[in-house]
Design a protein around this motif. Structure first.
Motif, mmCIF file in Angstrom:
data_model
loop_
_atom_site.group_PDB
_atom_site.id
_atom_site.type_symbol
_atom_site.label_atom_id
_atom_site.label_comp_id
_atom_site.label_asym_id
_atom_site.label_seq_id
_atom_site.Cartn_x
_atom_site.Cartn_y
_atom_site.Cartn_z
ATOM 1 N N ALA A 84 -31.150 -54.913 32.403
ATOM 2 C CA ALA A 84 -31.402 -54.688 33.833
ATOM 3 C C ALA A 84 -32.862 -54.939 34.186
ATOM 4 O O ALA A 84 -33.168 -55.416 35.286
ATOM 5 N N PHE A 85 -33.773 -54.611 33.274
ATOM 6 C CA PHE A 85 -35.191 -54.865 33.542
ATOM 7 C C PHE A 85 -35.462 -56.364 33.664
ATOM 8 O O PHE A 85 -36.236 -56.797 34.528
ATOM 9 N N GLY A 86 -34.798 -57.160 32.829
ATOM 10 C CA GLY A 86 -34.965 -58.611 32.926
ATOM 11 C C GLY A 86 -34.414 -59.148 34.237
ATOM 12 O O GLY A 86 -35.050 -59.984 34.898
ATOM 13 N N GLN A 87 -33.251 -58.668 34.638
ATOM 14 C CA GLN A 87 -32.664 -59.100 35.906
ATOM 15 C C GLN A 87 -33.536 -58.670 37.092
ATOM 16 O O GLN A 87 -33.692 -59.403 38.064
ATOM 17 N N THR A 88 -34.110 -57.470 36.976
ATOM 18 C CA THR A 88 -34.972 -56.960 38.048
ATOM 19 C C THR A 88 -36.217 -57.821 38.199
ATOM 20 O O THR A 88 -36.629 -58.152 39.319
ATOM 21 N N ARG A 89 -36.824 -58.174 37.079
ATOM 22 C CA ARG A 89 -38.036 -59.015 37.148
ATOM 23 C C ARG A 89 -37.744 -60.350 37.816
ATOM 24 O O ARG A 89 -38.576 -60.874 38.565
ATOM 25 N N VAL A 107 -29.383 -47.462 39.283
ATOM 26 C CA VAL A 107 -30.007 -48.750 39.555
ATOM 27 C C VAL A 107 -31.447 -48.597 40.026
ATOM 28 O O VAL A 107 -32.268 -49.509 39.865
ATOM 29 N N CYS A 108 -31.780 -47.453 40.609
ATOM 30 C CA CYS A 108 -33.149 -47.239 41.097
ATOM 31 C C CYS A 108 -34.181 -47.255 39.965
ATOM 32 O O CYS A 108 -35.338 -47.625 40.190
ATOM 33 N N TYR A 109 -33.762 -46.848 38.767
ATOM 34 C CA TYR A 109 -34.753 -46.689 37.691
ATOM 35 C C TYR A 109 -35.426 -48.011 37.308
ATOM 36 O O TYR A 109 -36.662 -48.110 37.379
ATOM 37 N N PRO A 110 -34.695 -49.046 36.905
ATOM 38 C CA PRO A 110 -35.397 -50.292 36.546
ATOM 39 C C PRO A 110 -36.104 -50.934 37.726
ATOM 40 O O PRO A 110 -37.178 -51.538 37.558
ATOM 41 N N VAL A 111 -35.540 -50.800 38.923
ATOM 42 C CA VAL A 111 -36.136 -51.452 40.091
ATOM 43 C C VAL A 111 -37.463 -50.795 40.459
ATOM 44 O O VAL A 111 -38.490 -51.475 40.622
ATOM 45 N N LEU A 112 -37.477 -49.485 40.593
ATOM 46 C CA LEU A 112 -38.700 -48.809 41.021
ATOM 47 C C LEU A 112 -39.737 -48.743 39.907
ATOM 48 O O LEU A 112 -40.944 -48.781 40.177
ATOM 49 N N THR A 114 -40.184 -51.101 37.678
ATOM 50 C CA THR A 114 -40.763 -52.449 37.678
ATOM 51 C C THR A 114 -41.747 -52.603 38.830
ATOM 52 O O THR A 114 -42.848 -53.137 38.657
ATOM 53 N N ALA A 115 -41.380 -52.136 40.009
ATOM 54 C CA ALA A 115 -42.266 -52.223 41.172
ATOM 55 C C ALA A 115 -43.563 -51.469 40.918
ATOM 56 O O ALA A 115 -44.659 -51.962 41.225
ATOM 57 N N SER A 116 -43.451 -50.279 40.340
ATOM 58 C CA SER A 116 -44.635 -49.465 40.062
ATOM 59 C C SER A 116 -45.574 -50.171 39.094
ATOM 60 O O SER A 116 -46.797 -50.193 39.289
ATOM 61 N N LYS A 117 -45.019 -50.761 38.054
ATOM 62 C CA LYS A 117 -45.846 -51.470 37.064
ATOM 63 C C LYS A 117 -46.539 -52.681 37.675
ATOM 64 O O LYS A 117 -47.627 -53.077 37.240
ATOM 65 N N LYS A 118 -45.934 -53.267 38.697
ATOM 66 C CA LYS A 118 -46.523 -54.428 39.354
ATOM 67 C C LYS A 118 -47.512 -54.033 40.459
ATOM 68 O O LYS A 118 -48.080 -54.894 41.128
ATOM 69 N N GLY A 119 -47.676 -52.720 40.675
ATOM 70 C CA GLY A 119 -48.598 -52.257 41.711
ATOM 71 C C GLY A 119 -48.034 -52.339 43.114
ATOM 72 O O GLY A 119 -48.780 -52.260 44.090
ATOM 73 N N GLY A 132 -31.960 -35.284 41.046
ATOM 74 C CA GLY A 132 -31.097 -35.861 40.027
ATOM 75 C C GLY A 132 -31.919 -36.450 38.895
ATOM 76 O O GLY A 132 -33.147 -36.523 38.956
ATOM 77 N N LEU A 133 -31.241 -36.908 37.853
ATOM 78 C CA LEU A 133 -31.915 -37.430 36.671
ATOM 79 C C LEU A 133 -32.821 -38.607 37.007
ATOM 80 O O LEU A 133 -33.978 -38.665 36.578
ATOM 81 N N THR A 134 -32.300 -39.563 37.795
ATOM 82 C CA THR A 134 -33.105 -40.739 38.134
ATOM 83 C C THR A 134 -34.363 -40.342 38.900
ATOM 84 O O THR A 134 -35.455 -40.849 38.625
ATOM 85 N N THR A 135 -34.227 -39.427 39.855
ATOM 86 C CA THR A 135 -35.385 -38.982 40.627
ATOM 87 C C THR A 135 -36.397 -38.284 39.730
ATOM 88 O O THR A 135 -37.612 -38.493 39.860
ATOM 89 N N ARG A 136 -35.917 -37.446 38.822
ATOM 90 C CA ARG A 136 -36.845 -36.748 37.909
ATOM 91 C C ARG A 136 -37.617 -37.744 37.052
ATOM 92 O O ARG A 136 -38.827 -37.601 36.842
#
Length: 372
Positions: A84-89, A107-112, A114-119, A132-136
């Motif tokens: 999923a991280f590859g697809q997100t990039r 789905v929010c986890y790899p997307v957000l 990745t966005a955070s790492k890209k600034g 929830g788990l993803t939010t935590r």
């Protein structure tokens, strides 16, 4: 401005994201919006139907028990997450968003992340009273955590990032007056009770409704629209079991459906709503000021529906019945007591309305604009 919205799985995640997208288009007509989902049926139907572009990535949740079958499932889920991280990039490469917003789902986890790492500025919205788990997992990575309920910042590791916005609801839930909706539905002068258990239905609660409805047929106290959820076969089975308890056909003022496709109209016409404690449904109730009897699902993570319902019970807008204690007769007596007391219903409606945030979508969009 290019805005990436990510959500997945349930209407409780998808509908707030659609409300944000609609408000964005209203305020910034020229902005570009792309949704990223996990390819589930509801996302693939609701998002394109609303007129928005959707890209899907392959991702699945993790099981929390340690049986051999569950361990194998989790191994596959981990491989999906890596992919999923590859697809997100790749999505980020061709869309190049200015900001990314998630409203729940794995789905929010790899997307957000990745966005955070890209600034890229990031927001996550949590509709439930407990994260929830993803939010935590994302709360220490995103710029802001937007929450549906006040006074919950101390549940997060970075309370300074938490912002109370309420849960955004699409505008069609406020576009109709009660009298107009009742005329459209052909409702007579008696109160209207609306009940539903969500898109997957609930076998136990539909069983209670089978016992509930004959009491109302005998008393003729109120009109009733009920959605069974699940499939058309479930609906036919519910109708058959009710007929077995009575003589003759169901009266026309008792309307049993599989889904309520015209929910804004039905909710506008309702005097009382009987439902689960899903965050999106409760946001609609507060926006419209609809008194409710809430039977939280016990089959959810962190018992979050009970905690959601407790917030509205505390505010005075809802009565909470626990599923373990609920029977058709008890549910009917609770509804009967409420619809027979117009003053109590009016007071509950006012309390429910006060618990809502009618400009939630606008607040979130103003934040998006300020951050992008």
């Amino acid at each position: 401005m290019k805005v990436l919205l990510t959500c997945g799985g349930t209407a409780g995640h998808i509908n707030p994201a659609l409300a944000i997208a609609d408000e964005l288009k209203k305020i910034c007509p020229d902005c570009e919006i792309l949704f990223v989902g996990s390819g589930r049926r509801l996302e693939n139907r609701l998002i394109p139907m609303a007129g928005y572009d959707l890209d899907n990535i392959k991702i699945s949740g993790f099981e929390r028990s340690l049986s051999p079958r569950k361990l194998l499932f989790n191994a596959k889920a981990l491989l999906n997450l890596i992919g999923a991280f590859g697809q997100t990039r790749e999505i980020f490469r061709h869309f190049q968003p200015d900001i990314a917003i998630g409203t729940g789902g794995y789905v929010c986890y790899p997307v957000l992340k990745t966005a955070s790492k890209k600034g890229i500025p990031t927001l996550i919205h949590e509709s439930n009273a407990v994260p929830g788990l993803t939010t935590r997992l994302l709360s220490s990575k995103v710029d802001k955590v937007l929450v549906a309920f006040a006074d919950v910042a101390d549940l997060y590791p970075h309370p300074e990032r938490v912002l109370f916005t309420g849960t955004p609801v699409r505008g069609d839930f406020t576009s109709q007056r009660k009298n107009e909706a009742r005329l459209r539905l052909g409702i007579d002068g008696r109160p209207l009770v609306v009940s539903f258990w969500g898109s997957l239905g609930a076998e136990k609660m539909n069983g209670d409704i089978i016992d509930f409805i004959p009491y109302n047929i005998e008393s003729r106290l109120f009109n009733h629209i009920h959605a069974t959820g699940g499939s058309a076969a479930v609906t036919q089975d519910v109708k058959r079991k009710i007929r077995e308890k009575m003589t003759g056909d169901l009266p026309r003022w008792i309307d049993i459906r599989t889904y309520i496709d015209n929910m804004p109209t039905v909710m506008a016409a309702a005097d009382l709503v009987v439902c689960r404690g899903g965050a999106s449904t409760l946001a609609e109730l507060t926006l419209m000021g609809k008194p409710a009897v809430i039977v939280p699902s016990p089959n959810v993570t962190n018992n979050h529906q009970e905690k959601n319902a407790a917030q509205l019970s505390k505010a005075g807008g809802a009565v909470v019945l626990h599923e373990r204690d609920c029977t058709g007769e008890k549910l009917y007596q609770t509804v009967k007591r409420l619809v027979s007391n117009k003053q109590q219903l009016a007071e509950m409606a006012v309390s429910m309305k006060k618990a809502g945030v009618p400009d939630s979508a606008k607040k979130i969009v103003e934040l998006i604009i300020s951050m992008s």
